[in-house]
Motif scaffolding. Structure first.
Motif, PDB file in Angstrom:
ATOM      1  N   HIS A   1      34.335  49.456  38.783  1.00  0.00           N
ATOM      2  CA  HIS A   1      33.801  48.096  38.835  1.00  0.00           C
ATOM      3  C   HIS A   1      32.512  48.019  38.021  1.00  0.00           C
ATOM      4  O   HIS A   1      32.286  47.037  37.297  1.00  0.00           O
ATOM      5  CB  HIS A   1      33.557  47.685  40.278  1.00  0.00           C
ATOM      6  N   GLU A   2      31.671  49.043  38.121  1.00  0.00           N
ATOM      7  CA  GLU A   2      30.419  49.052  37.364  1.00  0.00           C
ATOM      8  C   GLU A   2      30.707  49.055  35.871  1.00  0.00           C
ATOM      9  O   GLU A   2      30.084  48.326  35.093  1.00  0.00           O
ATOM     10  CB  GLU A   2      29.597  50.287  37.752  1.00  0.00           C
ATOM     11  N   ALA A   3      31.689  49.878  35.451  1.00  0.00           N
ATOM     12  CA  ALA A   3      32.039  49.940  34.031  1.00  0.00           C
ATOM     13  C   ALA A   3      32.627  48.623  33.561  1.00  0.00           C
ATOM     14  O   ALA A   3      32.341  48.166  32.451  1.00  0.00           O
ATOM     15  CB  ALA A   3      33.029  51.086  33.793  1.00  0.00           C
ATOM     16  N   ARG A   4      33.456  47.994  34.377  1.00  0.00           N
ATOM     17  CA  ARG A   4      34.047  46.710  34.012  1.00  0.00           C
ATOM     18  C   ARG A   4      32.973  45.651  33.826  1.00  0.00           C
ATOM     19  O   ARG A   4      33.003  44.879  32.848  1.00  0.00           O
ATOM     20  CB  ARG A   4      35.049  46.295  35.078  1.00  0.00           C
ATOM     21  N   SER A   5      32.008  45.591  34.731  1.00  0.00           N
ATOM     22  CA  SER A   5      30.926  44.609  34.613  1.00  0.00           C
ATOM     23  C   SER A   5      30.119  44.848  33.349  1.00  0.00           C
ATOM     24  O   SER A   5      29.762  43.899  32.630  1.00  0.00           O
ATOM     25  CB  SER A   5      30.011  44.678  35.843  1.00  0.00           C
ATOM     26  N   MET A   6      29.836  46.113  33.055  1.00  0.00           N
ATOM     27  CA  MET A   6      29.067  46.442  31.857  1.00  0.00           C
ATOM     28  C   MET A   6      29.868  46.101  30.607  1.00  0.00           C
ATOM     29  O   MET A   6      29.322  45.547  29.638  1.00  0.00           O
ATOM     30  CB  MET A   6      28.692  47.928  31.872  1.00  0.00           C
ATOM     31  N   TYR A   7      31.145  46.421  30.599  1.00  0.00           N
ATOM     32  CA  TYR A   7      31.991  46.118  29.443  1.00  0.00           C
ATOM     33  C   TYR A   7      32.014  44.618  29.175  1.00  0.00           C
ATOM     34  O   TYR A   7      31.835  44.171  28.037  1.00  0.00           O
ATOM     35  CB  TYR A   7      33.405  46.634  29.691  1.00  0.00           C
ATOM     36  N   ASP A   8      32.253  43.829  30.212  1.00  0.00           N
ATOM     37  CA  ASP A   8      32.318  42.380  30.035  1.00  0.00           C
ATOM     38  C   ASP A   8      31.005  41.828  29.502  1.00  0.00           C
ATOM     39  O   ASP A   8      31.001  40.897  28.677  1.00  0.00           O
ATOM     40  CB  ASP A   8      32.671  41.703  31.369  1.00  0.00           C
ATOM     41  N   ASP A   9      29.903  42.388  29.973  1.00  0.00           N
ATOM     42  CA  ASP A   9      28.590  41.947  29.494  1.00  0.00           C
ATOM     43  C   ASP A   9      28.417  42.307  28.019  1.00  0.00           C
ATOM     44  O   ASP A   9      28.099  41.450  27.182  1.00  0.00           O
ATOM     45  CB  ASP A   9      27.503  42.606  30.341  1.00  0.00           C
ATOM     46  N   LEU A  10      28.643  43.561  27.673  1.00  0.00           N
ATOM     47  CA  LEU A  10      28.372  44.027  26.314  1.00  0.00           C
ATOM     48  C   LEU A  10      29.303  43.406  25.290  1.00  0.00           C
ATOM     49  O   LEU A  10      28.888  43.089  24.168  1.00  0.00           O
ATOM     50  CB  LEU A  10      28.476  45.554  26.256  1.00  0.00           C
ATOM     51  N   ILE A  11      30.551  43.210  25.654  1.00  0.00           N
ATOM     52  CA  ILE A  11      31.516  42.688  24.684  1.00  0.00           C
ATOM     53  C   ILE A  11      31.264  41.214  24.398  1.00  0.00           C
ATOM     54  O   ILE A  11      31.731  40.668  23.392  1.00  0.00           O
ATOM     55  CB  ILE A  11      32.957  42.914  25.187  1.00  0.00           C
ATOM     56  N   ASN A  12      30.493  40.554  25.272  1.00  0.00           N
ATOM     57  CA  ASN A  12      30.179  39.135  25.091  1.00  0.00           C
ATOM     58  C   ASN A  12      28.777  38.898  24.553  1.00  0.00           C
ATOM     59  O   ASN A  12      28.316  37.753  24.514  1.00  0.00           O
ATOM     60  CB  ASN A  12      30.353  38.392  26.417  1.00  0.00           C
ATOM     61  N   ARG A  13      28.099  39.937  24.134  1.00  0.00           N
ATOM     62  CA  ARG A  13      26.748  39.780  23.591  1.00  0.00           C
ATOM     63  C   ARG A  13      26.784  39.080  22.235  1.00  0.00           C
ATOM     64  O   ARG A  13      27.826  38.959  21.594  1.00  0.00           O
ATOM     65  CB  ARG A  13      26.092  41.153  23.448  1.00  0.00           C
ATOM     66  N   LYS A  14      25.597  38.666  21.766  1.00  0.00           N
ATOM     67  CA  LYS A  14      25.507  37.927  20.511  1.00  0.00           C
ATOM     68  C   LYS A  14      25.571  38.813  19.276  1.00  0.00           C
ATOM     69  O   LYS A  14      25.722  38.313  18.165  1.00  0.00           O
ATOM     70  CB  LYS A  14      24.205  37.119  20.473  1.00  0.00           C
ATOM     71  N   GLY A  15      25.421  40.116  19.465  1.00  0.00           N
ATOM     72  CA  GLY A  15      25.464  41.003  18.309  1.00  0.00           C
ATOM     73  C   GLY A  15      26.789  40.908  17.570  1.00  0.00           C
ATOM     74  O   GLY A  15      27.818  40.532  18.140  1.00  0.00           O
ATOM     75  N   LYS A  16      26.779  41.247  16.295  1.00  0.00           N
ATOM     76  CA  LYS A  16      27.998  41.189  15.508  1.00  0.00           C
ATOM     77  C   LYS A  16      29.029  42.170  16.059  1.00  0.00           C
ATOM     78  O   LYS A  16      28.668  43.185  16.677  1.00  0.00           O
ATOM     79  CB  LYS A  16      27.687  41.493  14.044  1.00  0.00           C
ATOM     80  N   PRO A  17      30.313  41.885  15.858  1.00  0.00           N
ATOM     81  CA  PRO A  17      31.369  42.685  16.496  1.00  0.00           C
ATOM     82  C   PRO A  17      31.291  44.184  16.238  1.00  0.00           C
ATOM     83  O   PRO A  17      31.661  44.979  17.106  1.00  0.00           O
ATOM     84  CB  PRO A  17      32.656  42.081  15.914  1.00  0.00           C
ATOM     85  N   ASP A  18      30.811  44.592  15.050  1.00  0.00           N
ATOM     86  CA  ASP A  18      30.803  46.020  14.746  1.00  0.00           C
ATOM     87  C   ASP A  18      29.487  46.709  15.114  1.00  0.00           C
ATOM     88  O   ASP A  18      29.299  47.895  14.821  1.00  0.00           O
ATOM     89  CB  ASP A  18      31.115  46.251  13.263  1.00  0.00           C
ATOM     90  N   TRP A  19      28.575  45.999  15.790  1.00  0.00           N
ATOM     91  CA  TRP A  19      27.304  46.607  16.156  1.00  0.00           C
ATOM     92  C   TRP A  19      27.424  47.536  17.365  1.00  0.00           C
ATOM     93  O   TRP A  19      26.731  48.551  17.444  1.00  0.00           O
ATOM     94  CB  TRP A  19      26.259  45.520  16.439  1.00  0.00           C
ATOM     95  N   PHE A  20      28.231  47.165  18.328  1.00  0.00           N
ATOM     96  CA  PHE A  20      28.441  47.961  19.540  1.00  0.00           C
ATOM     97  C   PHE A  20      29.369  49.118  19.170  1.00  0.00           C
ATOM     98  O   PHE A  20      30.536  48.916  18.859  1.00  0.00           O
ATOM     99  CB  PHE A  20      29.032  47.064  20.625  1.00  0.00           C
TER     100      PHE A  20
END
Length: 281
Positions: free
Chosen positions: A174-193
């Motif tokens: 659950h912790e990883a899922r919450s973090m993933y959803d947060d990071l994948i929706n950030r404003k950074g460009k797609p290839d930054w993460f």
């Protein structure tokens, strides 16, 4: 417009910020509350998410009024947990320098759980060099499961307070899922993460946002080898080369390996964050 009429009760620059966040789906009118000079909104990290943090909280001159407003907002929105940060310059503390805000939070049932170091890199500073030890692959070019697996491994034995609490209360998936959803929706460009690899083995990841290092971590079996510095250098270079003039970050005071890595990369301490948590009884 109804939303803007409510936001008009917040002074600038809060009003403009609320309007912009409303357009991005991060704030709703029903998440904002006022009572005289006391004001608070609850903010979500991306469209469709539940609120995670208080925003533009001002208790006014009376901590009891501020506490009552917080309790009403928490009940009306139906939240089960939320946190609030008080950002201060070095050497300052909430009890001395923001006593009304501190007392309002405590009166509403919040607890001060962790102190974080605020760090900043500015243009003109040296850009960390690439050691050449790692290669980097965008997280979006991996399957969701592959990224989740790395996040689960990074959380194991983490020194980060938030991660420790989430692992203890909801578990690693659950912790990883919450973090993933947060990071994948950030404003950074797609290839930054990106995920960093030594040969074909993932050693960790770094997620630059539009102006910050949102997340960084190394898997347990590769800690102690300096890979956090490689990952941080990659994230810092990414933003610096994109023209970001001020990169911000924060880490727990107790997380000395990470804070030391930031300092080695040219980041300076600019203050502290005092993080308060509220959880439903």
């Amino acid at each position: 417009m109804e939303a803007f009429a409510l936001f008009d009760q917040f002074p600038e620059p809060a009003r403009s910020q609320l309007i912009a966040a409303h357009d991005e789906g991060k704030v709703r009118p029903e998440w904002c509350f006022t009572d005289g000079d006391a004001r608070v909104c609850f903010w979500a990290p991306y469209r469709g998410a539940e609120p995670v943090i208080t925003w533009h909280f001002s208790p006014g001159p009376d901590p009891a009024t501020g506490a009552a407003l917080l309790r009403r907002g928490l009940a009306d929105v139906g939240l089960t947990k939320i946190f609030h940060d008080i950002a201060l310059s070095p050497g300052m503390t909430p009890t001395v320098d923001r006593p009304v805000e501190h007392d309002a939070l405590m009166g509403a049932g919040f607890t001060l759980e962790v102190e974080r170091v605020r760090l900043e890199w500015g243009s003109g500073s040296d850009i960390p060099a690439d050691s050449g030890r790692l290669t980097y692959r965008p997280a979006r070019k991996h399957t969701e499961r592959e990224v989740l697996d790395v996040l689960v491994r990074v959380s194991e034995g983490s020194l980060d307070h938030d991660t420790q609490v989430e692992l203890a209360t909801v578990g690693p998936e659950h912790e990883a899922r919450s973090m993933y959803d947060d990071l994948i929706n950030r404003k950074g460009k797609p290839d930054w993460f990106v995920i960093g690899y030594a040969a074909e083995e993932p050693v960790g990841l770094v997620a630059p946002d539009d102006h910050s290092i949102a997340y960084i971590g190394v898997v347990p079996e590769h800690r102690g080898k300096g890979y956090v510095s490689d990952l941080l250098a990659q994230g810092t270079r990414t933003l610096a080369e994109a023209g970001v003039e001020r990169i911000v970050a924060a880490t727990d005071v107790a997380n000395t390996p990470t804070s030391n890595a930031f300092r080695r990369a040219g980041y300076s301490e600019v203050g502290r964050l005092f993080r308060y948590y509220w959880r439903a009884p």
